[in-house]
Each structure stands twice: as structure tokens, then as C-alpha cells.
Write a protein that holds these residues in place. Structure first.
Motif, short mmCIF file in Angstrom:
data_model
loop_
_atom_site.label_atom_id
_atom_site.label_comp_id
_atom_site.label_asym_id
_atom_site.label_seq_id
_atom_site.Cartn_x
_atom_site.Cartn_y
_atom_site.Cartn_z
N GLY A 25 -19.88 -14.96 24.00
CA GLY A 25 -20.98 -14.23 23.38
C GLY A 25 -22.24 -14.15 24.23
O GLY A 25 -22.76 -13.07 24.50
N ILE A 26 -22.74 -15.29 24.68
CA ILE A 26 -23.98 -15.30 25.47
C ILE A 26 -23.74 -14.68 26.84
O ILE A 26 -24.54 -13.89 27.33
CB ILE A 26 -24.52 -16.74 25.61
N ARG A 27 -22.61 -15.00 27.45
CA ARG A 27 -22.29 -14.47 28.78
C ARG A 27 -22.22 -12.94 28.77
O ARG A 27 -22.60 -12.28 29.74
CB ARG A 27 -20.97 -15.03 29.25
N MET A 46 -17.09 -16.65 20.20
CA MET A 46 -18.45 -16.22 20.56
C MET A 46 -19.19 -17.27 21.37
O MET A 46 -20.01 -16.94 22.22
CB MET A 46 -19.25 -15.86 19.30
N SER A 47 -18.89 -18.56 21.14
CA SER A 47 -19.54 -19.60 21.94
C SER A 47 -19.06 -19.54 23.39
O SER A 47 -19.78 -19.91 24.31
CB SER A 47 -19.27 -20.98 21.36
N LEU A 48 -17.83 -19.04 23.60
CA LEU A 48 -17.30 -18.92 24.95
C LEU A 48 -17.77 -17.66 25.67
O LEU A 48 -18.07 -17.70 26.86
CB LEU A 48 -15.77 -18.94 24.92
N SER A 65 -14.34 -19.80 11.79
CA SER A 65 -14.34 -20.87 12.80
C SER A 65 -13.85 -20.35 14.16
O SER A 65 -14.43 -20.67 15.19
CB SER A 65 -13.46 -22.04 12.35
N ASP A 87 -16.57 -18.16 15.67
CA ASP A 87 -17.64 -18.98 16.26
C ASP A 87 -17.22 -19.55 17.60
O ASP A 87 -18.00 -19.58 18.55
CB ASP A 87 -18.03 -20.12 15.31
N HIS A 88 -15.97 -20.00 17.69
CA HIS A 88 -15.48 -20.56 18.95
C HIS A 88 -15.43 -19.49 20.05
O HIS A 88 -15.89 -19.73 21.17
CB HIS A 88 -14.10 -21.19 18.75
#
Length: 103
Positions: free
Chosen positions: A38-40, A34-36, A28, A31-32
């Protein structure tokens, strides 16, 4: 009789191994995080290259991108992960050299 043997995962680089361990230990939280970031971390402000080969074939069959960057053809980490028995066979020799150098 056929004996199935698991080969295990091969991580390319220590960072991928660390991220897989992080994801396994705290899914968890991973995931948090990487959501902050990961894409950047994987995007850029530069416009897409016309020769990236993602939208359509580039036609050149080039192995490398036209960008000038340093490329390592071999990773000692990946080679040691792929050939664990050879790596373990080298450990006593490396230890002996290290001990001799310390004297």
C-alpha cells in the motif's frame, strides 16, 4: 414525516470498488496485503514538489498539477454509479443493438 434514504457509497473507479469489496470480504488479508504494497504504491523516489500545496498554499489556485499527464474529465463507470436509474434504462436498448448486430 421525513423518510431517510441511504444513497450508498460512490467509488471513483473500478479499482477502488474492488479494494472496498476485498476489504469487506477478507479484512485481515486486505490489511496484510496493504501493509506490504500500500505505502510503496503511493510513494516515489522523486523529491517533493515545491508546488504541491501540501505544506503551504501554492498561491496559484490551479486545478491541475504542472506534470504533463492524461486526465479524464469524466468516468463512464462513476457516472453510471451516480445515475443508476438512467443506466438501467439504457440496458434494454444496448441489448437490442447488440442482438441486432449479432444477426
Amino acid at each position: 414525516m421525513l423518510i431517510a434514504r441511504s444513497e450508498g457509497d460512490v467509488y471513483v473507479g473500478a479499482a477502488s470498488h474492488a479494494m472496498a469489496g476485498f476489504a469487506h470480504q477478507a479484512p485481515s488479508l486486505f490489511d496484510h496485503v496493504m501493509s506490504l504494497i500500500g505505502i510503496r504504491a503511493q510513494t516515489t523516489q522523486e523529491p517533493p514538489s515545491k508546488t504541491d500545496g501540501l505544506g503551504k498554499a501554492s498561491g496559484g489556485l490551479r486545478e491541475r498539477s504542472p506534470r504533463a499527464s492524461r486526465v479524464l474529465e469524466m468516468s463512464v463507470y462513476t457516472q453510471s454509479a451516480l445515475h443508476r436509474h438512467r443506466t438501467l434504462a439504457l440496458v434494454p436498448g444496448i441489448g437490442a443493438v447488440w442482438a441486432a448486430a449479432a444477426m
